[in-house]
Design a protein around this motif. Structure first.
Motif, PDB file in Angstrom:
ATOM      1  N   ASP A   1       0.844  -1.230   0.315  1.00  0.00           N
ATOM      2  CA  ASP A   1       0.058  -0.271  -0.165  1.00  0.00           C
ATOM      3  C   ASP A   1       0.633   1.084  -0.059  1.00  0.00           C
ATOM      4  O   ASP A   1       0.565   2.371   0.159  1.00  0.00           O
TER       5      ASP A   1
ATOM      6  N   THR B   1      -4.189  -3.869  -2.331  1.00  0.00           N
ATOM      7  CA  THR B   1      -4.524  -4.478  -1.159  1.00  0.00           C
ATOM      8  C   THR B   1      -4.675  -5.988  -1.943  1.00  0.00           C
ATOM      9  O   THR B   1      -5.606  -6.393  -3.583  1.00  0.00           O
TER      10      THR B   1
ATOM     11  N   GLN C   1      -7.689  -7.476  -2.149  1.00  0.00           N
ATOM     12  CA  GLN C   1      -9.020  -7.845  -2.118  1.00  0.00           C
ATOM     13  C   GLN C   1      -9.250  -6.947  -3.640  1.00  0.00           C
ATOM     14  O   GLN C   1     -10.485  -7.656  -4.377  1.00  0.00           O
TER      15      GLN C   1
ATOM     16  N   ASP D   1       4.472  -4.646   6.158  1.00  0.00           N
ATOM     17  CA  ASP D   1       3.984  -3.027   6.466  1.00  0.00           C
ATOM     18  C   ASP D   1       2.537  -2.832   5.945  1.00  0.00           C
ATOM     19  O   ASP D   1       2.320  -1.226   5.986  1.00  0.00           O
TER      20      ASP D   1
ATOM     21  N   GLU E   1      -1.385  -1.527   5.970  1.00  0.00           N
ATOM     22  CA  GLU E   1      -2.160  -0.147   6.770  1.00  0.00           C
ATOM     23  C   GLU E   1      -3.321  -1.072   7.433  1.00  0.00           C
ATOM     24  O   GLU E   1      -2.955  -0.664   9.159  1.00  0.00           O
ATOM     25  N   LYS E   2      -3.827  -2.304   6.991  1.00  0.00           N
ATOM     26  CA  LYS E   2      -4.888  -2.653   7.876  1.00  0.00           C
ATOM     27  C   LYS E   2      -4.819  -4.020   8.676  1.00  0.00           C
ATOM     28  O   LYS E   2      -5.077  -4.744   9.039  1.00  0.00           O
ATOM     29  N   THR E   3      -3.316  -4.799   7.958  1.00  0.00           N
ATOM     30  CA  THR E   3      -2.855  -5.781   8.788  1.00  0.00           C
ATOM     31  C   THR E   3      -1.651  -6.293   8.490  1.00  0.00           C
ATOM     32  O   THR E   3      -1.391  -4.902   8.286  1.00  0.00           O
ATOM     33  N   THR E   4      -0.568  -7.461   8.353  1.00  0.00           N
ATOM     34  CA  THR E   4       0.537  -7.317   8.277  1.00  0.00           C
ATOM     35  C   THR E   4       0.479  -8.495   6.523  1.00  0.00           C
ATOM     36  O   THR E   4      -0.232  -9.062   6.378  1.00  0.00           O
TER      37      THR E   4
ATOM     38  N   ASP F   1       0.433 -12.284   7.783  1.00  0.00           N
ATOM     39  CA  ASP F   1      -1.334 -12.568   7.847  1.00  0.00           C
ATOM     40  C   ASP F   1      -2.233 -13.223   6.619  1.00  0.00           C
ATOM     41  O   ASP F   1      -2.951 -13.732   5.977  1.00  0.00           O
TER      42      ASP F   1
END
Length: 264
Positions: A138, A162, A164, A183, A185-188, A191
């Motif tokens: 991102d 992303t 998605q 790194d 923004e909303k996850t690693t 994951d």
């Protein structure tokens, strides 16, 4: 298939203007070009003896010796002349054939280097077909730099910010390797790698990051993660390291398959 990475072109520059020389060096980093800047002719002369460059760029305005002498030092490598003199182009007919182009220093450094690149001798690209990387990151600025650096090495790099965005291609068909930023923004990235280990189980992943956090996060517990590369350093080195990790992975896989075949 064995892949051979196209090396970043190496340009040797003689330029005594500190500001213009620094601007060229900055743009070269962005473009993944290995540029060596010399402000002194003696240093330039010594570096030509090492023969570690593809093309030389010389500011004729700062040259205190005959151009023929410079040409004799280049071991048949091409030479591009730059100058602030608007009449420099008219003098080209009297210069040696090794001078492939003449450009003004009044243009933007990026445009100048872009024009100079056309005279760099072509090198070998990846064999048979280009590798296709997928970058999931991102950081938009880094992605743009990585795309240019990959292109200069004969590698096609696609980018999404992303996971998605890949809903229609969860198995990641068409990609050879995934570069996954840890790194996000909303996850690693770890994951995301867990998800890809199910949807694209055999797709190799190289984790990338500006930190060392991936090393601390059970990096290699997932079989699809084959390595880690720091985003610090030159863009070309980043691409080279990811390629080396992927190439080593392919070699290990080939050896394993060969051993299994012999055992069977």
């Amino acid at each position: 298939m064995t892949y051979v990475l196209k090396q970043s072109c190496a340009i040797l520059v003689l330029e005594d203007s500190t500001s213009f020389g620094n601007s060229l060096a900055k743009v070269a980093i962005e473009l993944g070009i290995d540029l060596t800047l010399c402000r002194d002719f003696q240093v330039f002369s010594e570096l030509t003896k090492e023969n570690q460059f593809d093309l030389a760029v010389v500011d004729i305005d700062s040259l205190k010796v005959e151009l023929n002498l410079v040409v004799g030092m280049l071991n048949s490598k091409p030479l591009v002349v730059i100058s602030a003199d608007a009449l420099a182009q008219t003098k080209r007919s009297s210069w040696p054939d090794a001078v492939k182009g003449v450009f003004s220093t009044h243009v933007k450094p990026k445009d100048l280097l872009g024009a100079v690149l056309q005279f760099v001798p072509r090198r070998q690209t990846v064999a048979d077909e280009a590798l296709h990387y997928l970058l999931i990151d991102d950081d938009h600025s880094f992605a743009k730099i990585a795309i240019r650096a990959a292109a200069s090495s004969g590698i096609r790099l696609s980018w999404v910010d992303t996971l998605q965005k890949l809903d229609s291609n969860k198995s990641l068909n068409g990609y050879d390797v995934v570069l996954l930023d840890y790194d996000l923004e909303k996850t690693t990235g770890f994951d995301v790698a867990e998800i890809l280990n199910t949807t694209a189980q055999r797709k190799p992943i190289v984790m990338v990051s500006t930190s060392n956090r991936p090393i601390q996060d059970s990096l290699f517990k997932l079989p699809n993660i084959i390595g880690f590369v720091s985003k610090w350093g030159s863009p070309h080195d980043f691409v080279l390291k990811t390629f080396q990790i992927y190439d080593e992975h392919q070699s290990r896989t080939a050896r394993s398959m060969s051993s299994m075949a012999k055992a069977g």
